[in-house]
Design a protein around this motif. Structure first.
Motif, PDB file in Angstrom:
ATOM      1  N   TYR A 250       0.861  -1.181   0.000  1.00  0.00           N
ATOM      2  CA  TYR A 250       0.000   0.000   0.000  1.00  0.00           C
ATOM      3  C   TYR A 250       0.898   1.232   0.000  1.00  0.00           C
ATOM      4  CZ  TYR A 250      -3.720  -3.189   1.447  1.00  0.00           C
ATOM      5  OH  TYR A 250      -4.628  -4.209   1.504  1.00  0.00           O
ATOM      6  N   MET A 251       0.541   2.255  -0.747  1.00  0.00           N
ATOM      7  CA  MET A 251       1.380   3.442  -0.851  1.00  0.00           C
ATOM      8  C   MET A 251       1.631   4.064   0.520  1.00  0.00           C
ATOM      9  SD  MET A 251      -0.208   5.095  -4.333  1.00  0.00           S
ATOM     10  CE  MET A 251       0.731   6.598  -4.195  1.00  0.00           C
ATOM     11  N   ASN A 252       0.612   4.036   1.379  1.00  0.00           N
ATOM     12  CA  ASN A 252       0.720   4.715   2.670  1.00  0.00           C
ATOM     13  C   ASN A 252       1.038   3.768   3.823  1.00  0.00           C
ATOM     14  OD1 ASN A 252      -0.013   6.970   1.288  1.00  0.00           O
ATOM     15  ND2 ASN A 252      -2.159   6.880   1.846  1.00  0.00           N
ATOM     16  N   GLU A 253       1.509   2.569   3.528  1.00  0.00           N
ATOM     17  CA  GLU A 253       1.703   1.614   4.606  1.00  0.00           C
ATOM     18  C   GLU A 253       2.818   2.058   5.564  1.00  0.00           C
ATOM     19  OE1 GLU A 253       2.567  -2.094   2.700  1.00  0.00           O
ATOM     20  OE2 GLU A 253       4.724  -1.774   2.694  1.00  0.00           O
ATOM     21  N   HIS A 254       2.698   1.618   6.795  1.00  0.00           N
ATOM     22  CA  HIS A 254       3.643   1.936   7.852  1.00  0.00           C
ATOM     23  C   HIS A 254       5.021   1.341   7.529  1.00  0.00           C
ATOM     24  CE1 HIS A 254       5.455   1.771  11.902  1.00  0.00           C
ATOM     25  NE2 HIS A 254       4.606   2.733  12.226  1.00  0.00           N
ATOM     26  N   ARG A 255       6.069   2.018   7.962  1.00  0.00           N
ATOM     27  CA  ARG A 255       7.440   1.589   7.654  1.00  0.00           C
ATOM     28  C   ARG A 255       7.734   0.171   8.148  1.00  0.00           C
ATOM     29  NH1 ARG A 255       9.999   3.296  12.757  1.00  0.00           N
ATOM     30  NH2 ARG A 255       8.703   4.939  13.647  1.00  0.00           N
ATOM     31  N   GLN A 256       7.147  -0.225   9.284  1.00  0.00           N
ATOM     32  CA  GLN A 256       7.398  -1.573   9.792  1.00  0.00           C
ATOM     33  C   GLN A 256       6.789  -2.622   8.871  1.00  0.00           C
ATOM     34  OE1 GLN A 256       9.279  -2.511  12.820  1.00  0.00           O
ATOM     35  NE2 GLN A 256       9.249  -4.257  11.427  1.00  0.00           N
ATOM     36  N   ASP A 337      -5.680   4.502   3.540  1.00  0.00           N
ATOM     37  CA  ASP A 337      -5.271   3.406   2.659  1.00  0.00           C
ATOM     38  C   ASP A 337      -4.020   2.774   3.261  1.00  0.00           C
ATOM     39  OD1 ASP A 337      -4.791   1.678   0.594  1.00  0.00           O
ATOM     40  OD2 ASP A 337      -3.808   3.169  -0.653  1.00  0.00           O
ATOM     41  N   THR A 338      -4.178   1.609   3.858  1.00  0.00           N
ATOM     42  CA  THR A 338      -3.072   1.043   4.617  1.00  0.00           C
ATOM     43  C   THR A 338      -3.178  -0.467   4.684  1.00  0.00           C
ATOM     44  OG1 THR A 338      -1.982   1.007   6.775  1.00  0.00           O
ATOM     45  CG2 THR A 338      -4.344   1.315   6.776  1.00  0.00           C
ATOM     46  N   ASP A 343       0.469  -0.542  14.870  1.00  0.00           N
ATOM     47  CA  ASP A 343       1.582  -0.231  15.755  1.00  0.00           C
ATOM     48  C   ASP A 343       1.202  -0.455  17.217  1.00  0.00           C
ATOM     49  OD1 ASP A 343       3.731   1.168  17.161  1.00  0.00           O
ATOM     50  OD2 ASP A 343       4.201   2.060  15.221  1.00  0.00           O
ATOM     51  N   PHE A 344       2.167  -0.919  18.012  1.00  0.00           N
ATOM     52  CA  PHE A 344       1.922  -1.075  19.445  1.00  0.00           C
ATOM     53  C   PHE A 344       1.766   0.281  20.128  1.00  0.00           C
ATOM     54  CE2 PHE A 344       3.479  -5.417  18.953  1.00  0.00           C
ATOM     55  CZ  PHE A 344       2.661  -6.098  19.835  1.00  0.00           C
ATOM     56  N   THR A 362       0.001   8.510  10.208  1.00  0.00           N
ATOM     57  CA  THR A 362      -0.020   8.448  11.664  1.00  0.00           C
ATOM     58  C   THR A 362       1.398   8.410  12.212  1.00  0.00           C
ATOM     59  OG1 THR A 362      -0.194   6.026  11.631  1.00  0.00           O
ATOM     60  CG2 THR A 362      -2.245   7.261  11.720  1.00  0.00           C
ATOM     61  N   ASP A 363       2.296   7.738  11.503  1.00  0.00           N
ATOM     62  CA  ASP A 363       3.688   7.624  11.942  1.00  0.00           C
ATOM     63  C   ASP A 363       4.365   8.985  11.985  1.00  0.00           C
ATOM     64  OD1 ASP A 363       6.144   6.421  12.619  1.00  0.00           O
ATOM     65  OD2 ASP A 363       6.722   6.265  10.516  1.00  0.00           O
ATOM     66  N   MET A 364       4.241   9.753  10.902  1.00  0.00           N
ATOM     67  CA  MET A 364       4.915  11.057  10.833  1.00  0.00           C
ATOM     68  C   MET A 364       4.223  12.107  11.688  1.00  0.00           C
ATOM     69  SD  MET A 364       6.280  11.486   6.919  1.00  0.00           S
ATOM     70  CE  MET A 364       4.687  11.255   6.166  1.00  0.00           C
ATOM     71  N   ASP A 365       2.964  11.860  12.028  1.00  0.00           N
ATOM     72  CA  ASP A 365       2.251  12.778  12.911  1.00  0.00           C
ATOM     73  C   ASP A 365       2.723  12.615  14.355  1.00  0.00           C
ATOM     74  OD1 ASP A 365       0.444  14.398  14.232  1.00  0.00           O
ATOM     75  OD2 ASP A 365      -1.254  13.057  13.959  1.00  0.00           O
TER      76      ASP A 365
END
Length: 478
Positions: A250-256, A337-338, A343-344, A362-365
């Motif tokens: 997904y383009m917006n997926e979390h880095r983990q 879109d994820t 995340d914990f 959410t990560d960068m926020d």
């Protein structure tokens, strides 16, 4: 509900439904499911159902349970219809007959309402269960990948690309796909190199595209790696560098989520071994993804090179994350879109119609990368030391604008430097918050202006950055 006024038909039906509910709960072994049923059953029968939960494994399908409840609703409706027909067939119904029909109708309406509430409660149980399962799925997936890597190493299992010792992996940001990197890499690649683009197709499956740069400098595109190997053998050319342009799920997926998926793909290709050294390249949020991969697999990463990466918190991401309806509708950001990664960190979660999720916004926020680095220093100082030994370059894009003076006594012409690419500040792109991890901080002038056509989106195709890719690949190979 007036329990004492129920007609025998309704009482017997409820007993039947209670028996079936007990069978469902005994099979499911879920205290959360029992809680949802009891909330309704106390209203229906003024009592709770027996607690059959004795195991730690839950086994239930909400769709099947809701289908069962729909059967109960049908039973009630049939009972009501039979009472109506019986009453209407009477030539001279008594007040007692009228009372009986009205009681059944009243009970059916109330019971159906309770059963509908139960179905809604089951939806919440399913959502809660899904959120919890996704929270624990991420570390489980990472552990399984680690076991697979270890198994391949101990048993000398080789993939198709195991012979490559110098590998570059390119990870895109959240506002694009790997297409931009694909074009840049084709320019940066040298004779004898192979380019593999890993792309997600419409069927939610990965496909691979292959290019070989032959001894004449021509790009030879083939559908399979076997066909590429034939082209290499024609050249009798020494094995060059392998370039992997990776598209996220997904383009917006979390880095983990990216790190976990990328590790799995590279292991399948035979590249997670002791000899192969990986040089990571990331644009924008792809830099965060690359650093996450390096933290997860430090023994496999030799260098990281990023451009336009928001290592610090990002104001635009904060705005998009907290005003998602505006970002999605007005700017087409698709902020929810994820992937299924969750995340914990509670602050790194958001919610959309009951579904918890974590993605790039959410990560960068909520989190600057320095937070993870500081945690790493405390929890695993050996990994932090390995990061210190990596060659990490954080390139920044900047723009210049015409000089404007509002003073009648001073006029100037020419350009002056804007310390931003309109999206991410130079300070954030340089990873200043990461301290001594960053070895080099080059700056490149980029095109573009404003948010919709920012310099940020042009960085990946900038000729200076393409030249940097060449230099890093050559230096690390030596």
């Amino acid at each position: 509900m007036a329990y004492y006024n129920r007609e025998p038909e309704i009482t017997n039906m409820i007993k039947s439904h209670e028996s079936r509910a007990n069978r469902i709960l005994q099979h499911a072994q879920s205290s959360r499911l029992l809680e949802a049923f009891n909330k309704i059953w106390v209203s229906i029968e003024n009592k709770e159902l027996p607690n059959f939960v004795s195991k730690n494994v839950m086994d239930f399908n909400v769709a099947d349970i809701k289908s069962e409840i729909n059967d109960w609703i049908k039973d009630l409706k049939d009972c009501q219809e039979n009472a109506r027909r019986k009453f209407e067939s009477m030539e001279d119904p008594s007040p007692e007959d009228l009372r009986k029909r009205n009681n059944i109708t009243s009970d059916v309406v109330l019971l159906i309402s309770q059963y509908e509430n139960l179905k809604n409660g089951l939806d919440q149980v399913e959502q809660d269960f899904s959120n919890v399962a996704r929270t624990h799925r991420a570390p489980m997936r990472e552990a399984l990948t680690d076991i697979s890597i270890l198994y391949n190493s101990v048993n000398h299992v080789k993939g198709d690309f195991s012979d490559y010792k110098n590998v570059s992996v390119y990870v895109h940001g959240i506002e694009d796909s790997g297409k931009g990197f694909y074009e840049s890499v084709k320019e940066a690649a040298q004779k004898g190199d192979v380019i593999v683009r890993i792309v997600k197709n419409g069927k939610n499956e990965y496909e691979y595209e292959y290019i070989y740069i032959n001894s004449d400098g021509q790009s030879i595109k083939r559908k399979t790696y076997e066909a590429i190997k034939k082209e290499i053998s024609k050249d009798n050319y020494k094995t060059g560098r392998l370039h992997i342009v990776y598209d996220t799920d997904y383009m917006n997926e979390h880095r983990q989520a990216t790190s976990d998926d990328l590790a799995e793909k590279l292991n399948e290709m035979g590249l997670m071994n002791e000899e192969t050294k990986i040089d990571m390249f990331g644009h924008s949020y792809g830099g965060r993804r690359s650093l996450q991969f390096a933290m997860d697999y430090p023994d496999h990463v030799r260098s990281i090179t990023t451009i336009g990466t928001p290592y610090d918190k990002n104001l635009l991401a904060t705005g998009a994350n907290r005003a998602r309806w505006l970002a999605d509708n007005a700017a087409g950001r698709k902020t929810t879109d994820t992937s299924d990664y969750l995340d914990f960190n509670e602050e790194n979660k958001n919610n959309d119609n009951g579904k918890d999720y974590s993605n790039a916004y959410t990560d960068m926020d909520s989190e600057a990368m320095t937070d993870d680095i500081n945690h790493l220093k405390s929890a695993n100082p050996e990994v932090y030391q390995k990061l210190q030994k990596m060659d990490i370059t954080a390139a920044a894009g900047y723009r210049t604008e015409d000089t404007v003076s509002f003073s009648p006594y001073y006029t100037a012409s020419g350009k002056h430097k804007i310390n931003s690419d309109d999206i991410v500040s130079v300070e954030s792109q340089h990873g200043d918050i990461l301290g001594d991890l960053i070895d080099e901080k080059p700056e490149f002038e980029v095109e573009g202006s404003g948010v919709t056509n920012s310099g940020h989106i042009h960085e990946i195709r900038d000729s200076d950055f393409i030249d940097l890719i060449r230099k890093v690949n050559k230096k690390e190979a030596e």
